[in-house]
Design a protein around this motif. Structure first.
Motif, mmCIF file in Angstrom:
data_model
loop_
_atom_site.group_PDB
_atom_site.id
_atom_site.type_symbol
_atom_site.label_atom_id
_atom_site.label_comp_id
_atom_site.label_asym_id
_atom_site.label_seq_id
_atom_site.Cartn_x
_atom_site.Cartn_y
_atom_site.Cartn_z
ATOM 1 N N TRP A 1 -67.756 -10.968 -11.390
ATOM 2 C CA TRP A 1 -68.374 -10.305 -10.241
ATOM 3 C C TRP A 1 -69.661 -9.627 -10.682
ATOM 4 O O TRP A 1 -69.695 -8.965 -11.717
ATOM 5 C CB TRP A 1 -67.419 -9.261 -9.649
ATOM 6 N N THR A 2 -70.708 -9.776 -9.897
ATOM 7 C CA THR A 2 -72.007 -9.210 -10.223
ATOM 8 C C THR A 2 -72.511 -8.388 -9.047
ATOM 9 O O THR A 2 -72.280 -8.725 -7.890
ATOM 10 C CB THR A 2 -73.018 -10.345 -10.506
ATOM 11 N N GLU B 1 -69.243 -8.790 -1.225
ATOM 12 C CA GLU B 1 -67.871 -8.367 -1.014
ATOM 13 C C GLU B 1 -67.639 -7.079 -1.778
ATOM 14 O O GLU B 1 -68.451 -6.663 -2.590
ATOM 15 C CB GLU B 1 -66.909 -9.434 -1.556
ATOM 16 N N ARG B 2 -66.481 -6.473 -1.549
ATOM 17 C CA ARG B 2 -66.085 -5.306 -2.336
ATOM 18 C C ARG B 2 -65.610 -5.774 -3.702
ATOM 19 O O ARG B 2 -65.063 -6.858 -3.840
ATOM 20 C CB ARG B 2 -64.936 -4.565 -1.661
ATOM 21 N N LEU B 3 -65.790 -4.914 -4.702
ATOM 22 C CA LEU B 3 -65.306 -5.227 -6.039
ATOM 23 C C LEU B 3 -63.781 -5.107 -6.047
ATOM 24 O O LEU B 3 -63.242 -4.093 -5.613
ATOM 25 C CB LEU B 3 -65.905 -4.248 -7.051
ATOM 26 N N PRO B 4 -63.068 -6.151 -6.506
ATOM 27 C CA PRO B 4 -61.598 -6.058 -6.563
ATOM 28 C C PRO B 4 -61.165 -4.890 -7.448
ATOM 29 O O PRO B 4 -61.793 -4.599 -8.463
ATOM 30 C CB PRO B 4 -61.185 -7.395 -7.183
ATOM 31 N N LYS B 5 -60.082 -4.216 -7.051
ATOM 32 C CA LYS B 5 -59.615 -3.024 -7.760
ATOM 33 C C LYS B 5 -59.257 -3.292 -9.218
ATOM 34 O O LYS B 5 -59.404 -2.427 -10.068
ATOM 35 C CB LYS B 5 -58.416 -2.423 -7.034
ATOM 36 N N ASP B 6 -58.783 -4.505 -9.521
ATOM 37 C CA ASP B 6 -58.355 -4.799 -10.893
ATOM 38 C C ASP B 6 -59.467 -5.403 -11.757
ATOM 39 O O ASP B 6 -59.226 -5.837 -12.878
ATOM 40 C CB ASP B 6 -57.126 -5.717 -10.892
ATOM 41 N N PHE C 1 -68.684 -7.398 -13.870
ATOM 42 C CA PHE C 1 -67.252 -7.126 -13.970
ATOM 43 C C PHE C 1 -66.514 -8.455 -14.035
ATOM 44 O O PHE C 1 -67.040 -9.487 -13.619
ATOM 45 C CB PHE C 1 -66.762 -6.347 -12.740
ATOM 46 N N LYS C 2 -65.296 -8.404 -14.530
ATOM 47 C CA LYS C 2 -64.473 -9.615 -14.607
ATOM 48 C C LYS C 2 -63.100 -9.323 -14.014
ATOM 49 O O LYS C 2 -62.534 -8.251 -14.211
ATOM 50 C CB LYS C 2 -64.328 -10.042 -16.073
#
Length: 132
Positions: free
Chosen positions: A94-95, A3-8, A87-88
Motif C-alpha cells: 500500500w502506498t 482506499e483506507r489503509l488496512p488495520k493490519d 506499507f505492506k
C-alpha cells in the motif's frame, strides 16, 4: 481512487523502500521519473511540456523527491517535494502519495506496477533541456 489503509498493514523498512525505487523509472499518468541509484532524480512530462531535476531520499518508510520543475516553453520554475509512504499487508503493498488531497482514503496498491528497472528518462530530459 484511494482506499483506507488496512488495520493490519505494517510499515516497510527504509531499506525495503530504497530497493523499490533505486535504479527504477516510474510510469505515472502525467510524467515519468527516474530514481538514480546515486540519489539524483529526473522527471519529464509525458507530453514534453515540463522537466524536473533534484534528488530523492528515503526516511523511515517513505521516499521523497525534492526537485525543481521547469516549463519547457515558458521556462517558469517551481520547487516541489513529493513523498510516497509504504506499507505492506500480506503480499499487498500500500502506498500513499503526498499529493493526494483526501488524507484518510488516499492509499492505493498499484505503485509497484508503475515502476520498471532501468533509466527511461534522462535521455528525454537531456533532449528537452538541450535546446534551452
Amino acid at each position: 481512487m484511494g482506499e483506507r489503509l488496512p488495520k493490519d498493514a505494517t510499515k516497510l523498512s527504509a531499506e525495503e523502500v530504497r530497493k523499490i525505487y533505486s535504479g527504477k523509472t516510474s510510469n505515472w499518468s502525467r510524467s515519468n521519473a527516474y530514481f538514480s541509484p546515486d540519489g539524483s532524480y529526473f522527471l519529464v512530462g509525458k507530453n514534453g511540456n515540463f522537466v524536473g531535476k533534484g534528488d530523492w531520499t528515503v526516511s523511515d518508510n517513505a521516499v521523497c523527491a525534492s526537485f525543481q520543475v521547469r516549463g519547457v516553453k515558458d521556462g517558469g520554475t517551481k520547487n516541489v517535494k513529493d513523498c510516497w509512504t509504504w506499507f505492506k499487508q500480506g503480499k499487498k503493498y500500500w502506498t500513499f502519495w503526498s499529493g493526494e488531497k483526501d488524507k484518510k482514503n488516499g492509499y492505493y496498491d498499484g505503485e509497484m506496477k508503475k515502476l520498471s528497472k532501468g533509466d527511461k528518462v534522462t535521455k528525454k530530459f537531456q533532449q528537452l533541456t538541450a535546446s534551452n
